[in-house]
Design a protein around this motif. Structure first.
Motif, PDB file in Angstrom:
ATOM      1  N   PRO A 171     106.828   1.900-107.156  1.00  0.00           N
ATOM      2  CA  PRO A 171     106.881   0.451-107.364  1.00  0.00           C
ATOM      3  C   PRO A 171     107.625  -0.334-106.287  1.00  0.00           C
ATOM      4  CG  PRO A 171     107.228   1.576-109.433  1.00  0.00           C
ATOM      5  CD  PRO A 171     107.222   2.636-108.365  1.00  0.00           C
ATOM      6  N   ASP A 172     108.726   0.215-105.772  1.00  0.00           N
ATOM      7  CA  ASP A 172     109.520  -0.544-104.800  1.00  0.00           C
ATOM      8  C   ASP A 172     108.763  -0.822-103.504  1.00  0.00           C
ATOM      9  OD1 ASP A 172     112.028  -1.903-104.564  1.00  0.00           O
ATOM     10  OD2 ASP A 172     112.584  -0.448-103.016  1.00  0.00           O
ATOM     11  N   GLU A 173     107.692  -0.061-103.233  1.00  0.00           N
ATOM     12  CA  GLU A 173     106.919  -0.298-102.012  1.00  0.00           C
ATOM     13  C   GLU A 173     106.195  -1.640-102.040  1.00  0.00           C
ATOM     14  OE1 GLU A 173     104.402   2.856-100.654  1.00  0.00           O
ATOM     15  OE2 GLU A 173     106.000   4.347-100.819  1.00  0.00           O
ATOM     16  N   LEU A 174     106.093  -2.263-103.199  1.00  0.00           N
ATOM     17  CA  LEU A 174     105.410  -3.555-103.303  1.00  0.00           C
ATOM     18  C   LEU A 174     106.359  -4.737-103.112  1.00  0.00           C
ATOM     19  CD1 LEU A 174     102.908  -2.979-106.240  1.00  0.00           C
ATOM     20  CD2 LEU A 174     102.663  -2.474-103.820  1.00  0.00           C
ATOM     21  N   ARG A 175     107.575  -4.467-102.688  1.00  0.00           N
ATOM     22  CA  ARG A 175     108.554  -5.545-102.504  1.00  0.00           C
ATOM     23  C   ARG A 175     108.187  -6.415-101.302  1.00  0.00           C
ATOM     24  NH1 ARG A 175     114.931  -4.640-101.353  1.00  0.00           N
ATOM     25  NH2 ARG A 175     114.500  -2.772-102.554  1.00  0.00           N
ATOM     26  N   ASN A 176     107.905  -7.699-101.590  1.00  0.00           N
ATOM     27  CA  ASN A 176     107.658  -8.677-100.517  1.00  0.00           C
ATOM     28  C   ASN A 176     108.989  -9.095 -99.914  1.00  0.00           C
ATOM     29  OD1 ASN A 176     105.309  -9.257-102.574  1.00  0.00           O
ATOM     30  ND2 ASN A 176     104.646 -10.013-100.597  1.00  0.00           N
ATOM     31  N   VAL A 177     108.988  -9.339 -98.621  1.00  0.00           N
ATOM     32  CA  VAL A 177     110.189  -9.781 -97.927  1.00  0.00           C
ATOM     33  C   VAL A 177     109.907 -11.163 -97.353  1.00  0.00           C
ATOM     34  CG1 VAL A 177     111.800  -9.279 -96.063  1.00  0.00           C
ATOM     35  CG2 VAL A 177     110.867  -7.417 -97.434  1.00  0.00           C
ATOM     36  N   ASN A 178     110.533 -12.193 -97.977  1.00  0.00           N
ATOM     37  CA  ASN A 178     110.218 -13.573 -97.625  1.00  0.00           C
ATOM     38  C   ASN A 178     111.390 -14.377 -97.078  1.00  0.00           C
ATOM     39  OD1 ASN A 178     107.418 -13.679 -98.553  1.00  0.00           O
ATOM     40  ND2 ASN A 178     108.304 -13.285-100.563  1.00  0.00           N
ATOM     41  N   THR A 179     112.603 -13.850 -97.184  1.00  0.00           N
ATOM     42  CA  THR A 179     113.782 -14.609 -96.755  1.00  0.00           C
ATOM     43  C   THR A 179     114.652 -13.731 -95.853  1.00  0.00           C
ATOM     44  OG1 THR A 179     115.178 -13.864 -98.602  1.00  0.00           O
ATOM     45  CG2 THR A 179     113.820 -15.847 -98.981  1.00  0.00           C
ATOM     46  N   PRO A 180     115.539 -14.348 -95.071  1.00  0.00           N
ATOM     47  CA  PRO A 180     116.458 -13.545 -94.254  1.00  0.00           C
ATOM     48  C   PRO A 180     117.317 -12.595 -95.092  1.00  0.00           C
ATOM     49  CG  PRO A 180     116.436 -15.809 -93.477  1.00  0.00           C
ATOM     50  CD  PRO A 180     115.646 -15.787 -94.758  1.00  0.00           C
ATOM     51  N   GLU A 181     117.686 -13.011 -96.296  1.00  0.00           N
ATOM     52  CA  GLU A 181     118.510 -12.162 -97.161  1.00  0.00           C
ATOM     53  C   GLU A 181     117.725 -10.929 -97.608  1.00  0.00           C
ATOM     54  OE1 GLU A 181     119.914 -16.153 -96.824  1.00  0.00           O
ATOM     55  OE2 GLU A 181     118.006 -15.526 -97.693  1.00  0.00           O
ATOM     56  N   GLU A 182     116.463 -11.147 -98.003  1.00  0.00           N
ATOM     57  CA  GLU A 182     115.615 -10.016 -98.404  1.00  0.00           C
ATOM     58  C   GLU A 182     115.357  -9.092 -97.222  1.00  0.00           C
ATOM     59  OE1 GLU A 182     113.173 -12.425-101.906  1.00  0.00           O
ATOM     60  OE2 GLU A 182     112.213 -12.078 -99.974  1.00  0.00           O
ATOM     61  N   ARG A 183     115.220  -9.676 -96.044  1.00  0.00           N
ATOM     62  CA  ARG A 183     115.024  -8.866 -94.835  1.00  0.00           C
ATOM     63  C   ARG A 183     116.225  -7.952 -94.617  1.00  0.00           C
ATOM     64  NH1 ARG A 183     114.653 -11.236 -88.635  1.00  0.00           N
ATOM     65  NH2 ARG A 183     114.377  -9.227 -87.627  1.00  0.00           N
ATOM     66  N   ALA A 184     117.429  -8.503 -94.745  1.00  0.00           N
ATOM     67  CA  ALA A 184     118.637  -7.701 -94.540  1.00  0.00           C
ATOM     68  C   ALA A 184     118.714  -6.564 -95.562  1.00  0.00           C
ATOM     69  CB  ALA A 184     119.878  -8.600 -94.641  1.00  0.00           C
ATOM     70  N   GLU A 185     118.352  -6.834 -96.812  1.00  0.00           N
ATOM     71  CA  GLU A 185     118.373  -5.788 -97.840  1.00  0.00           C
ATOM     72  C   GLU A 185     117.398  -4.660 -97.497  1.00  0.00           C
ATOM     73  OE1 GLU A 185     117.449  -7.522-101.649  1.00  0.00           O
ATOM     74  OE2 GLU A 185     119.045  -9.004-101.477  1.00  0.00           O
ATOM     75  N   VAL A 186     116.186  -5.030 -97.085  1.00  0.00           N
ATOM     76  CA  VAL A 186     115.170  -4.017 -96.772  1.00  0.00           C
ATOM     77  C   VAL A 186     115.537  -3.231 -95.524  1.00  0.00           C
ATOM     78  CG1 VAL A 186     112.790  -3.772 -95.977  1.00  0.00           C
ATOM     79  CG2 VAL A 186     113.275  -5.083 -98.021  1.00  0.00           C
ATOM     80  N   GLU A 187     116.139  -3.886 -94.540  1.00  0.00           N
ATOM     81  CA  GLU A 187     116.565  -3.156 -93.339  1.00  0.00           C
ATOM     82  C   GLU A 187     117.619  -2.110 -93.713  1.00  0.00           C
ATOM     83  OE1 GLU A 187     117.566  -6.516 -90.870  1.00  0.00           O
ATOM     84  OE2 GLU A 187     115.674  -6.350 -89.770  1.00  0.00           O
ATOM     85  N   THR A 188     118.488  -2.440 -94.673  1.00  0.00           N
ATOM     86  CA  THR A 188     119.483  -1.478 -95.149  1.00  0.00           C
ATOM     87  C   THR A 188     118.792  -0.287 -95.825  1.00  0.00           C
ATOM     88  OG1 THR A 188     121.136  -3.211 -95.423  1.00  0.00           O
ATOM     89  CG2 THR A 188     121.491  -1.187 -96.654  1.00  0.00           C
ATOM     90  N   VAL A 189     117.801  -0.581 -96.653  1.00  0.00           N
ATOM     91  CA  VAL A 189     117.050   0.483 -97.334  1.00  0.00           C
ATOM     92  C   VAL A 189     116.368   1.378 -96.312  1.00  0.00           C
ATOM     93  CG1 VAL A 189     115.043   0.939 -98.819  1.00  0.00           C
ATOM     94  CG2 VAL A 189     116.695  -0.826 -99.464  1.00  0.00           C
ATOM     95  N   LEU A 190     115.721   0.785 -95.310  1.00  0.00           N
ATOM     96  CA  LEU A 190     114.999   1.558 -94.305  1.00  0.00           C
ATOM     97  C   LEU A 190     115.943   2.398 -93.457  1.00  0.00           C
ATOM     98  CD1 LEU A 190     112.316  -1.073 -93.249  1.00  0.00           C
ATOM     99  CD2 LEU A 190     111.889   1.091 -94.436  1.00  0.00           C
ATOM    100  N   ARG A 191     117.121   1.889 -93.158  1.00  0.00           N
ATOM    101  CA  ARG A 191     118.093   2.678 -92.385  1.00  0.00           C
ATOM    102  C   ARG A 191     118.571   3.888 -93.180  1.00  0.00           C
ATOM    103  NH1 ARG A 191     119.988  -2.339 -90.534  1.00  0.00           N
ATOM    104  NH2 ARG A 191     121.555  -2.423 -92.173  1.00  0.00           N
ATOM    105  N   GLY A 192     118.586   3.739 -94.517  1.00  0.00           N
ATOM    106  CA  GLY A 192     119.027   4.833 -95.372  1.00  0.00           C
ATOM    107  C   GLY A 192     117.992   5.933 -95.519  1.00  0.00           C
ATOM    108  N   ASN A 193     116.744   5.637 -95.148  1.00  0.00           N
ATOM    109  CA  ASN A 193     115.668   6.646 -95.278  1.00  0.00           C
ATOM    110  C   ASN A 193     115.569   7.537 -94.061  1.00  0.00           C
ATOM    111  OD1 ASN A 193     115.050   5.643 -97.772  1.00  0.00           O
ATOM    112  ND2 ASN A 193     113.319   4.419 -97.084  1.00  0.00           N
TER     113      ASN A 193
END
Length: 193
Positions: A171-193
């Motif tokens: 389910p989390d793969e469907l997360r849209n990234v529309n704001t700078p804040e959401e971008r920062a959260e997703v970049e953190t997730v991707l760095r953790g992978n």
């Protein structure tokens, strides 16, 4: 035939920069990354853009300028059907940096060509996610009919049609990234992978 469509024609007002040009996966921007994902399942992949964006695409991407202007994602989808009304279109928004081959393979393997569309259910509500969907050729006429009734929301078309709606495998793969804040959260997730 299954064709791929990257929706990248939005104005990215909340992000304050072009979401399609963001780079979450090395040197490839989101338009390139999403097109590459689609290319694993579709022989032909186009990038839906506003006409003024067509010359800005990175080399190797094939633009599909909107011919239905001012309709957002529906305009891109209708423009794709106008270009090839006999194809099914696997449509992905360019602002899904967590999306992987796993989810796309699940969607393609569970496609129901006899239906209006095959969509994944949004993990955040009970509705189908129109921007991770396979739209069948018969959807073209129905989408035009919805538009003639004043509806320009692809989700409403899915809800009010014979749509196969599948629970997403991740389910989390469907997360849209529309704001700078959401971008920062997703970049953190991707760095953790």
């Amino acid at each position: 035939m299954l064709r791929g469509l990257v929706l990248a024609g939005g104005r990215s007002e909340r992000m304050r920069t072009d979401k399609g040009a963001l780079r979450y996966h090395g040197a490839a921007d989101q338009r390139q990354h999403t097109a590459a994902l689609l290319g694993e399942f579709c022989a032909d992949v186009r990038v839906s853009v506003r006409p003024d964006q067509a010359d800005e695409l990175p080399a190797g991407l094939v633009p599909l300028p909107d011919t239905f202007a001012g309709l957002g994602p529906l305009g891109g989808l209708l423009s794709a059907f106008r270009a090839d009304p006999n194809a099914a279109w696997l449509v992905l928004a360019c602002d899904l940096p967590l999306l992987t081959r796993t989810t796309l393979e699940f969607l393609v393997n569970n496609r129901q060509p006899g239906r209006f569309a095959t969509a994944l259910q949004s993990p955040w509500n009970d509705f189908p996610e129109p921007l991770v969907t396979i739209w069948e050729p018969r959807a073209y006429g129905e989408l035009l009919r919805f538009l003639s009734l004043g509806y320009s929301c692809p989700r409403k078309a899915l809800i009010n049609s014979d749509t196969a709606v599948l629970a997403p495998p991740v389910p989390d793969e469907l997360r849209n990234v529309n704001t700078p804040e959401e971008r920062a959260e997703v970049e953190t997730v991707l760095r953790g992978n």
